[in-house]
Scaffold this motif. Structure first.
Motif, PDB file in Angstrom:
ATOM      1  N   ASP A 188      15.176   4.000  97.414  1.00  0.00           N
ATOM      2  CA  ASP A 188      14.515   2.888  96.739  1.00  0.00           C
ATOM      3  C   ASP A 188      15.459   1.701  96.748  1.00  0.00           C
ATOM      4  O   ASP A 188      16.473   1.705  96.051  1.00  0.00           O
TER       5      ASP A 188
ATOM      6  N   LEU B 108      15.012  -4.370  86.020  1.00  0.00           N
ATOM      7  CA  LEU B 108      14.679  -4.481  87.438  1.00  0.00           C
ATOM      8  C   LEU B 108      15.986  -4.655  88.192  1.00  0.00           C
ATOM      9  O   LEU B 108      16.759  -5.585  87.919  1.00  0.00           O
TER      10      LEU B 108
ATOM     11  N   LYS C  39       7.314  -8.217  96.597  1.00  0.00           N
ATOM     12  CA  LYS C  39       7.296  -7.103  95.661  1.00  0.00           C
ATOM     13  C   LYS C  39       8.294  -6.031  96.104  1.00  0.00           C
ATOM     14  O   LYS C  39       8.703  -5.977  97.266  1.00  0.00           O
ATOM     15  N   GLY C  40       8.634  -5.141  95.181  1.00  0.00           N
ATOM     16  CA  GLY C  40       9.542  -4.056  95.525  1.00  0.00           C
ATOM     17  C   GLY C  40       9.004  -3.172  96.624  1.00  0.00           C
ATOM     18  O   GLY C  40       9.759  -2.694  97.481  1.00  0.00           O
ATOM     19  N   ASP C  41       7.687  -2.941  96.627  1.00  0.00           N
ATOM     20  CA  ASP C  41       7.093  -2.069  97.641  1.00  0.00           C
ATOM     21  C   ASP C  41       6.889  -2.773  98.973  1.00  0.00           C
ATOM     22  O   ASP C  41       6.423  -2.146  99.934  1.00  0.00           O
TER      23      ASP C  41
ATOM     24  N   ASP D 211      14.184  -1.066  92.157  1.00  0.00           N
ATOM     25  CA  ASP D 211      13.724  -0.029  91.241  1.00  0.00           C
ATOM     26  C   ASP D 211      13.679  -0.572  89.823  1.00  0.00           C
ATOM     27  O   ASP D 211      14.304  -1.594  89.499  1.00  0.00           O
TER      28      ASP D 211
ATOM     29  N   PHE E 104       5.808  -4.131  91.660  1.00  0.00           N
ATOM     30  CA  PHE E 104       5.741  -3.126  92.718  1.00  0.00           C
ATOM     31  C   PHE E 104       4.281  -2.895  93.092  1.00  0.00           C
ATOM     32  O   PHE E 104       3.391  -3.150  92.294  1.00  0.00           O
TER      33      PHE E 104
ATOM     34  N   HIS F  93      18.114  -4.101  92.215  1.00  0.00           N
ATOM     35  CA  HIS F  93      17.987  -3.898  93.662  1.00  0.00           C
ATOM     36  C   HIS F  93      19.364  -3.658  94.250  1.00  0.00           C
ATOM     37  O   HIS F  93      20.403  -3.965  93.635  1.00  0.00           O
TER      38      HIS F  93
END
Length: 255
Positions: free
Chosen positions: A98, A129, A153-155, A101, A255, A131
Motif C-alpha cells: 500500500d 493519511l 486518490k490512494g487507489d 494508507d 480511496f 504515503h
C-alpha cells in the motif's frame, strides 16, 4: 503466433469495473489484457466541459513519456465494442503493498513515510493519511502538479511487486484553472531534486516540439498554455507547492 496490432486487432470485453464513475471495461487484444473506457460512457462534468476524459488520459500518458519516468501505463485511443475510447495496458498489482494508507494516528511509522493529515473515522478514532516517502512516489507528485491532477486518490496508485508505482485514472487533468487534489502532499515545501528538475525540463522542451503538436490533438490551446505555465512556475520555485485557493486539497473519497 503473430503479435496482435494493439491499434487494429479485435478488442474483446471480459468484464466491467462497476465501481468506476464512468463506463470502464476489462478486455483483451489477443493475449494482452487492457482497460477500455469508451467516450460514449463518460458522464458530463460541469467543471471539465472541454473535450473528452479519454483524451486527457492519453495526454497524461504523453506527459509521462516526456518525463521519462514510466508513471502512466501505455495508453492510446482506438475503436472498441462501444466506439472510440481510451485503452490502457492492464497492470497486475501486489496486494500486499500500500503506497498510501489510513492508519491509527499513533501507528504512523517513524521513517519511510510521510503524514498528510489527521481526521476521525466512522467510529470516532483519530486516523492519519500517510504515503510512502520514495523517489517513485515523489516523481508521481511532480507529475500530478504538472498535469494539474484533480483526482489523485490512494487507489489511483498501483503498487507493483518490484517497487514501481503506476498512476492511473487521469481523466480529471489539464484544466486551465488550478484543480490539484491529491493524497500526495507529504513533501510540501521541500526542494525538488536534480532528477525531478531535469524531468520538468524535458517536458518543457517537448512542448515546443512533437509533444506540443500531439497534445494539440487532445487538449485546448488554453489548457496547453496553462500546462506550460505550470512547468515554468514549478521549475522557477524548484519546490513542491502547497494547496491554494478554495479548492479542497484532497479528493473525496480519499480511496
Amino acid at each position: 503466433m503473430p503479435v496482435p496490432d494493439l491499434m487494429t486487432a479485435e478488442l474483446t470485453l471480459t468484464g466491467r469495473i462497476t465501481t468506476a464513475s464512468n463506463a470502464t471495461f476489462l478486455g483483451g487484444i489477443g493475449d494482452t489484457a487492457v482497460v477500455y473506457k469508451p467516450i460514449k460512457g463518460e458522464k458530463p462534468l460541469w467543471d471539465f466541459p472541454d473535450g473528452f476524459l479519454a483524451h486527457r488520459e492519453v495526454a497524461a500518458y504523453l506527459i509521462s513519456e516526456a518525463f521519462g519516468w514510466n508513471i502512466v501505463p501505455r495508453t492510446w485511443l482506438r475503436d472498441g465494442p462501444f466506439g472510440e475510447g481510451m485503452v490502457q495496458l492492464w497492470q497486475e498489482t501486489d496486494p500486499d503493498q500500500d503506497a498510501a494508507d489510513l492508519v491509527a494516528a499513533d501507528d504512523v511509522p517513524e521513517t519511510g513515510w510521510k503524514q498528510v493529515l489527521e481526521g476521525q473515522d466512522e467510529n470516532g478514532r483519530i486516523v492519519a493519511l500517510i504515503h510512502e516517502d520514495t523517489p517513485a512516489l515523489r516523481r508521481m507528485a511532480v507529475f500530478d502538479v504538472v498535469v494539474n491532477n484533480a483526482d489523485r486518490k490512494g487507489d489511483h496508485i498501483l503498487e507493483m511487486a518490484d517497487g514501481h508505482r503506476f498512476g492511473v485514472d487521469h481523466g480529471l487533468t489539464f484544466h486551465s484553472d488550478h484543480k490539484l487534489r491529491t493524497v500526495l502532499w507529504g513533501w510540501l515545501g521541500e526542494a525538488l531534486t536534480a532528477e525531478e528538475l531535469d524531468g520538468i525540463d524535458r517536458v518543457r522542451e517537448g512542448l515546443r516540439g512533437e509533444l506540443g503538436r500531439d497534445l494539440a490533438e487532445l487538449l485546448t490551446a488554453e489548457e496547453i498554455s496553462s500546462l506550460a505555465a505550470r512547468c515554468a512556475a514549478l521549475r522557477a520555485t524548484a519546490r513542491f507547492p502547497g494547496p491554494r485557493g478554495e479548492m479542497p486539497a484532497v479528493p473525496w473519497p480519499l480511496f
